[in-house]
Design a protein around this motif. Sequence first.
Motif, PDB file in Angstrom:
ATOM      1  N   THR A 206       0.849  -1.189   0.000  1.00 33.42           N
ATOM      2  CA  THR A 206       0.000   0.000   0.000  1.00 33.42           C
ATOM      3  C   THR A 206       0.885   1.239   0.000  1.00 33.42           C
ATOM      4  OG1 THR A 206      -0.087   0.172   2.414  1.00 33.42           O
ATOM      5  CG2 THR A 206      -1.728  -1.249   1.345  1.00 33.42           C
ATOM      6  N   GLN A 207       0.279   2.387  -0.278  1.00 30.89           N
ATOM      7  CA  GLN A 207       1.053   3.631  -0.300  1.00 30.89           C
ATOM      8  C   GLN A 207       1.678   3.916   1.054  1.00 30.89           C
ATOM      9  OE1 GLN A 207       1.611   5.635  -3.153  1.00 30.89           O
ATOM     10  NE2 GLN A 207       3.186   6.338  -1.711  1.00 30.89           N
ATOM     11  N   VAL A 208       0.926   3.630   2.121  1.00 31.81           N
ATOM     12  CA  VAL A 208       1.446   3.862   3.481  1.00 31.81           C
ATOM     13  C   VAL A 208       2.641   2.962   3.748  1.00 31.81           C
ATOM     14  CG1 VAL A 208       0.915   3.659   5.948  1.00 31.81           C
ATOM     15  CG2 VAL A 208      -0.774   4.646   4.380  1.00 31.81           C
ATOM     16  N   GLU A 209       2.525   1.693   3.364  1.00 33.00           N
ATOM     17  CA  GLU A 209       3.633   0.755   3.571  1.00 33.00           C
ATOM     18  C   GLU A 209       4.857   1.166   2.758  1.00 33.00           C
ATOM     19  OE1 GLU A 209       1.257  -3.449   4.413  1.00 33.00           O
ATOM     20  OE2 GLU A 209       1.549  -2.752   2.341  1.00 33.00           O
TER      21      GLU A 209
ATOM     22  N   ASN B  17       5.649   4.256   1.871  1.00 37.30           N
ATOM     23  CA  ASN B  17       6.227   5.445   2.516  1.00 37.30           C
ATOM     24  C   ASN B  17       7.021   5.057   3.764  1.00 37.30           C
ATOM     25  OD1 ASN B  17       5.029   7.040   0.564  1.00 37.30           O
ATOM     26  ND2 ASN B  17       3.260   7.562   1.828  1.00 37.30           N
ATOM     27  N   ASN B  18       6.491   4.137   4.546  1.00 43.65           N
ATOM     28  CA  ASN B  18       7.168   3.693   5.771  1.00 43.65           C
ATOM     29  C   ASN B  18       8.502   3.019   5.448  1.00 43.65           C
ATOM     30  OD1 ASN B  18       5.123   4.661   7.386  1.00 43.65           O
ATOM     31  ND2 ASN B  18       4.084   2.674   7.558  1.00 43.65           N
TER      32      ASN B  18
ATOM     33  N   ASP C 268      11.007   5.653   4.409  1.00 44.64           N
ATOM     34  CA  ASP C 268      11.442   6.377   5.618  1.00 44.64           C
ATOM     35  C   ASP C 268      12.430   5.535   6.417  1.00 44.64           C
ATOM     36  OD1 ASP C 268       9.845   8.488   4.923  1.00 44.64           O
ATOM     37  OD2 ASP C 268       8.185   7.929   6.268  1.00 44.64           O
TER      38      ASP C 268
END
Length: 520
Positions: free
Chosen positions: A88-91, A93-94, A97
């Motif tokens: 997913t987009q959140v995964e 990004n994480n 980071d």
Amino acid sequence: MKTEVVNLSQIQVNVTNPRIIKDDKFDKLINSILVLPKMLELRPIVVDNTMISLGGNMRFRALSAISEMSEEELKSRLSDIRDFQKKTQVEQNNLVDYWMRWKDNPTVPIIKASELTDAEQREFIIKDNVGYGEWDMDALANEWEAGDLDDWGVDVWQQDGNGWDENESNSNTANSTPQNASLNDRFVVPPFSILDTRKGYWQARKKMWRELIGDMGESRNDTLIQSSEIKYKDLYQRTRKHREELGLSFKEYLDKYVPDDVKEREAKKILSQGVSLLDPVMAELVCRWFGQENCKTFDCFAGDSVFGFVSAHLGNEFVGIELRPEQAQLNNDRVEGMTARYICDDGQNVAQHIEPDSQDLLFSCPPYFDLEKYSDLPNDASNQGSYEDFIVILRNAFTAAIGCLKENSFAVIVVGDVRDKSSGFYYDFCGDIKKIFKDNGVNLYNEIILIETGASTALRASRYMETRKVAKMHQNVLVFYKGKPKDIKSNFKKIEYASEDLELFRVDSGNEPTEDTTAV
């Protein structure tokens, strides 16, 4: 021994470690770490008291490469990885980071092998790199995606736990293709259970074989394609509107409006005039995959000259039994000077011409009952009054042929099921062939589906679907083994080709396929 986290710069690479990794595999290792950094916690790098790595040399080098990447390079690298794209987009990004923070202070989990002696440390270096197990190919195929396995660095075509040795000396010649070459280089085409003759590389290779052999089925023109719509398929399409205006069937239109010279020209567009010819690429694969080097091959239902020519061209001996005198003579003319010969006789008499237990490979593509009638001879299998009588001839011939085949040898039979013309149901021809061999103690080892080109399929499919029959576009290549399968690896050496074998038919795999109406 406990796990601790240290700065990456504290570790020294072990320059004496004999394990190496090539560019492609190294890239895959880097990608694997990038998308799943938690793996490092589960597989810490093992070091000695001086912080020299004993195990995990390649992981250390991969981390060093990551630490030197720019932010732009790292993000670009991640975006190209399939496993990253699945997140997913959140995964995503994480994960980006995580690596940006890690690059500010590169660390790695380690375990110190303080309790090992110098001798034990040297032993550990080797044993840590040895793979004792092997992949369960069925489990891999059923549970994992091939693309994922490839991304993760799994060589699903390795034949043992350690894989192909890229530095292994070649047992043939200095110019031989190495064992870690592509599937196409090692096996001509990828050795899968489905072979697609429509592919550009297949059609190009087939064209060159056809030109080399020169067999166009001269002795039996028009025995297979008898439908006018297929024989003159271009004409059929072009005259559709005119025929509808005249209210004529295609046959009536041909008789009244099409001169003989036009019919002849249109018919020539159908390669080999509608006879079934063996596919020479398939014949080559049979010889290379299931035969031995310079082996003895034979066929009790020889038909055309294709298999005999291909087998002899590859350095084998060949004996074919062919019932029709004109075909046997044409075949012998075509293979003159080669290690191939054709005997004019009934295939049921094969044992009268070939010694028992003397042959290395049995190949045959027998008649498909009444699909194509080859002659009016009473003992011609294609000229029998019933399917049961047809099977009796095949049973007699193959039983005798099996007796001529050596132990620990393959028999490859190409068949395709045929329909009962009165009922429309299939006879289960393939099943009957399997039963004949099983009754003689020779069991099925592989079943390969050969997908054929479909130049006339649309015409047939439209007509067939009126009675809900689908147009068949495949043949079954049944591979039987006479002997114990566990002995195959010791009796058949690994497939390796000399460079000249490959260059003879080197083609551009991007070639577009051409239409070819010939059968198997």
